[in-house]
Design an enzyme around this catalytic site. Sequence first.
Site, PDB file in Angstrom:
ATOM      1  N   TYR A  87      13.616 -29.278 -27.901  1.00 50.07           N
ATOM      2  CA  TYR A  87      14.988 -28.569 -28.075  1.00 50.07           C
ATOM      3  C   TYR A  87      15.616 -29.611 -26.872  1.00 50.07           C
ATOM      4  O   TYR A  87      14.524 -30.118 -26.157  1.00 50.07           O
ATOM      5  CB  TYR A  87      15.401 -27.328 -27.987  1.00 50.07           C
ATOM      6  CG  TYR A  87      14.511 -26.269 -28.873  1.00 50.07           C
ATOM      7  CD1 TYR A  87      15.354 -26.664 -29.202  1.00 50.07           C
ATOM      8  CD2 TYR A  87      14.055 -24.848 -28.804  1.00 50.07           C
ATOM      9  CE1 TYR A  87      15.429 -25.313 -30.546  1.00 50.07           C
ATOM     10  CE2 TYR A  87      13.987 -23.998 -28.830  1.00 50.07           C
ATOM     11  CZ  TYR A  87      15.134 -23.965 -30.595  1.00 50.07           C
ATOM     12  OH  TYR A  87      14.276 -22.753 -31.123  1.00 50.07           O
ATOM     13  N   GLU A 133      14.445 -18.960 -25.924  1.00 52.39           N
ATOM     14  CA  GLU A 133      15.000 -17.941 -24.477  1.00 52.39           C
ATOM     15  C   GLU A 133      14.976 -18.438 -23.355  1.00 52.39           C
ATOM     16  O   GLU A 133      14.858 -18.256 -22.179  1.00 52.39           O
ATOM     17  CB  GLU A 133      13.119 -17.324 -24.183  1.00 52.39           C
ATOM     18  CG  GLU A 133      12.676 -16.467 -25.936  1.00 52.39           C
ATOM     19  CD  GLU A 133      12.681 -17.404 -27.169  1.00 52.39           C
ATOM     20  OE1 GLU A 133      13.199 -16.864 -27.511  1.00 52.39           O
ATOM     21  OE2 GLU A 133      11.365 -18.005 -26.707  1.00 52.39           O
ATOM     22  N   ASN A 192      20.799 -24.231 -34.587  1.00 52.32           N
ATOM     23  CA  ASN A 192      19.764 -23.176 -34.414  1.00 52.32           C
ATOM     24  C   ASN A 192      19.529 -21.950 -35.203  1.00 52.32           C
ATOM     25  O   ASN A 192      19.965 -21.200 -34.431  1.00 52.32           O
ATOM     26  CB  ASN A 192      18.941 -23.358 -32.956  1.00 52.32           C
ATOM     27  CG  ASN A 192      17.566 -22.951 -32.586  1.00 52.32           C
ATOM     28  OD1 ASN A 192      16.010 -23.430 -34.022  1.00 52.32           O
ATOM     29  ND2 ASN A 192      17.486 -21.972 -32.766  1.00 52.32           N
ATOM     30  N   GLU A 193      19.118 -21.551 -35.502  1.00 54.89           N
ATOM     31  CA  GLU A 193      18.866 -20.197 -36.690  1.00 54.89           C
ATOM     32  C   GLU A 193      20.581 -19.322 -36.715  1.00 54.89           C
ATOM     33  O   GLU A 193      21.014 -18.832 -36.224  1.00 54.89           O
ATOM     34  CB  GLU A 193      18.649 -18.988 -35.809  1.00 54.89           C
ATOM     35  CG  GLU A 193      16.963 -19.936 -35.940  1.00 54.89           C
ATOM     36  CD  GLU A 193      15.520 -18.755 -35.313  1.00 54.89           C
ATOM     37  OE1 GLU A 193      15.833 -18.258 -34.325  1.00 54.89           O
ATOM     38  OE2 GLU A 193      14.262 -18.807 -35.836  1.00 54.89           O
ATOM     39  N   GLU A 273       8.937 -22.844 -37.383  1.00 53.25           N
ATOM     40  CA  GLU A 273       8.499 -22.193 -36.241  1.00 53.25           C
ATOM     41  C   GLU A 273       6.927 -21.509 -36.266  1.00 53.25           C
ATOM     42  O   GLU A 273       7.478 -20.288 -36.608  1.00 53.25           O
ATOM     43  CB  GLU A 273       9.820 -21.659 -35.539  1.00 53.25           C
ATOM     44  CG  GLU A 273      10.904 -22.384 -34.032  1.00 53.25           C
ATOM     45  CD  GLU A 273      11.942 -21.262 -33.390  1.00 53.25           C
ATOM     46  OE1 GLU A 273      11.392 -20.323 -33.577  1.00 53.25           O
ATOM     47  OE2 GLU A 273      12.706 -22.307 -33.119  1.00 53.25           O
ATOM     48  N   TYR A 339       3.731 -18.440 -23.671  1.00 53.61           N
ATOM     49  CA  TYR A 339       3.940 -18.065 -24.282  1.00 53.61           C
ATOM     50  C   TYR A 339       2.734 -18.226 -24.925  1.00 53.61           C
ATOM     51  O   TYR A 339       2.304 -17.819 -26.477  1.00 53.61           O
ATOM     52  CB  TYR A 339       4.168 -19.338 -25.255  1.00 53.61           C
ATOM     53  CG  TYR A 339       5.133 -19.298 -25.812  1.00 53.61           C
ATOM     54  CD1 TYR A 339       6.641 -18.232 -25.906  1.00 53.61           C
ATOM     55  CD2 TYR A 339       4.780 -18.518 -27.760  1.00 53.61           C
ATOM     56  CE1 TYR A 339       7.803 -17.965 -26.861  1.00 53.61           C
ATOM     57  CE2 TYR A 339       5.386 -18.346 -28.779  1.00 53.61           C
ATOM     58  CZ  TYR A 339       6.925 -17.760 -28.800  1.00 53.61           C
ATOM     59  OH  TYR A 339       7.568 -17.949 -29.659  1.00 53.61           O
TER      60      TYR A 339
END
Length: 644
Positions: A87, A133, A192-193, A273, A339
């Site tokens: 991103y 996030e 994005n989404e 993703e 993550y």
Amino acid sequence: MDFSKLSRFFVFLFGLCLQSFLQAHFINNKFKNYTFGIDYERNTFLKDGKPFRYVSGSMHYFRTPKYYWMDRLEKMYAAGLNAVQTYVAWNYHEPLPGMFRFSGDQDLIGFIKTAQEVGLLVILRPGPYIDAEWEFGGFPGWLLNSTKKMRLRSMDPEYIQHVDKWFDILLPMLKPLLYENGGPILMLQVENEYGSYFECDHAYIRHLEHKFRDHLGPNVILFSTDGDGDSYMKCGSLQGLYATCDFGITMNPAKNFKVQRDFEPKGPLVNSEFYTGWLDNWGLKHHTVNAVQFATSLDLILKLGANVNMYMFEGGSNFGFWNGANYPPFHPNPTSYDYDAPLTEAGDLTEKYYLIQKVISKYHHLPKKSVSASLPKGSYGGAFLKKGASILDLLPEFQRTISKYPFFMEDLGLYFGFTLYRHKLKASVVNASLVGRDVRDRGYVFVDGEKMGVFKMQETYVVNITGKARQYLNILIENQGHITFGNTINKNFKGILLNLTIDKKNLTDWEMYPFYNLQSPDLALQTSFLKKAMTISSQFSSLKLPSFYYGFFNLSPDEDKIYDTFIDMKDWTKGQVFINYHNVGRYWPKKGPQVRLYVPRTVLKPGLNTVILFELEEAPCCSSCPCLARFMDQPLINGTVTKK
Ligand SMILES: *[C@@H]1O[C@H](CO)[C@@H](O)[C@H](O)[C@H]1NC(C)=O
Ligand SMILES: *[C@@H]1O[C@H](CO)[C@@H](O)[C@H](O)[C@H]1NC(C)=O
Ligand SMILES: *[C@@H]1O[C@H](CO)[C@@H](O)[C@H](O)[C@H]1NC(C)=O
Ligand SMILES: *[C@@H]1O[C@H](CO)[C@@H](O)[C@H](O)[C@H]1NC(C)=O
Ligand SMILES: *[C@@H]1O[C@H](CO)[C@@H](O)[C@H](O)[C@H]1NC(C)=O
Ligand SMILES: *[C@@H]1O[C@H](CO)[C@@H](O)[C@H](O)[C@H]1NC(C)=O
Ligand SMILES: *[C@@H]1O[C@H](CO)[C@@H](O)[C@H](O)[C@H]1NC(C)=O
């Protein structure tokens, strides 16, 4: 001197130069045909006219210091990946309207060029909204202004004007780095989404598409990414954008891809993703994703011939105040963004890494490249900490705003961190209920220097206070990170959102002290403030008053012997760590699951180093138990958690 010889020599030299110039020119522009496109008949991408599939991993340049970009990218390359996806975090580059930052850790262009140097292609997701996030989903905090009430992610003209200004700076920088221009950028994601957001404003997505095209030309592939549900795809996809989907572990990927097929009946399958792990939240158990199951699922996806991006391949860290928060319910993210990815937060190889590499090797040639499985870490022992100034001692260092009613932090121009709100009691109160129905996100309540309680978002709305007329009611409010996802992102103001009451009467006449010094993009300002926090001695002995604690530790004089380390916060309660005046991140070991913070060697230096904690709740020191900060060589992000 024989001039004829010399001139012949120059003619020879000129010829040599011309020859190599022509060669270079030919190689770049004639013989090599840089094209990237989609073959809808054969359901594949085409690179230089040949079928091509990418196996990519996500790494966010803004979550790893520049010093380590090459290291992490080389490890991705060695795993068999041929692309990296990142991103672009708008708020990382435009801290204040019109102030653009693209150097040091913000050197996006340097990151893209490093990827190319390593041999990776780049899949770029410039937003403007990214989620990730990351604080406010990548939006700059200054988009939140209660007067303007901007409708984010829509055609709201005020919002669009800021997006356009940003993209008019960003996109021209990217153009020379497109694949067709000899760079590594294969394709770019728009928004994005978006299908998960309520606005569903197709005019907005079309506007963005035109913006990308205006700057980047007609050839580059633009794509959208949405969850694997038809309802998401409906608002997220648009003609002109190649629709891709995202999903985690699956034993039947064809079924997950069916949703993409509903919107793209032909063309390459793409999972943008594929989740290697998951994010964490304070107070919730550390998330992991089973390595064997992940590798098995990856195998099935690759067997289908699909393109895949593993999110994340290296998670990294939410240094400083950069973490985001989930809502509802409100759950801020910790400093670590490990993550459970194949590369740890500190860039070390895991079992998952090797399993992924093995799966990829079944389908693609692995490069012959050796990388170090783990970088050396420092176990530096403890530093004794002394109490410095409390927030009340530091008030003269802050700019004061006076108003009848309290302001939102964003209306004070404060987008990260802390603001002290204070009100002089007009009458004495005994055990009076101070009601704060909307204090965001956490408010430490003191009468003068005496602690009365804590307002906690979604948990504690009433704090009993006792005090005399003319004493100060002080409330230190912490912004724990703007929410990153969902339908309320454009309303996520911080501070006092509804008037505080005593006996149902609104309290009026407030002084507000936003901590600009700690949100400043200017490290020098932060440094001079923190130096004062160390040197001003406190008039308050209470260990419960939010205060700074500082100490020193010695490292090798040899720069090459300075290693990454982890600061262990287990004895402390909640606050912020600064090392050599760099804001390393938030700690909250009592909440868990993160107990130690990753300290990259980039914030350390040879010789004497300084550690400063801003402890908000309670320091663990007493006469027989001196305060310590310990530096260890192992992470600890999976500690026990206490829910509210
Ligand atoms: C370059 O690629 C384009 C599009 O795939 C093709 O039309 C053209 O013939 C190619 N040129 C060469 C020299 O290969
Ligand atoms: C919010 O918007 C108003 C109206 O345009 C403006 O006067 C004010 O300065 C803005 N606030 C901040 C903190 O930028
Ligand atoms: C406040 O109320 C609590 C609970 O009723 C009581 O225990 C405490 O003594 C009171 N404090 C004062 C200062 O009156
Ligand atoms: C707060 O004060 C009220 C009465 O003023 C009392 O009933 C209540 O128990 C107190 N709460 C606490 C936590 O002391
Ligand atoms: C407090 O009340 C006043 C008067 O009704 C109102 O104008 C103001 O917006 C309120 N402030 C907050 C933070 O709710
Ligand atoms: C008190 O504050 C509340 C919430 O901010 C507001 O709705 C209300 O109008 C205020 N009341 C008065 C009398 O100002
Ligand atoms: C935490 O992680 C470490 C290192 O991966 C592991 O050894 C340990 O068992 C984990 N602890 C818990 C409680 O999951």
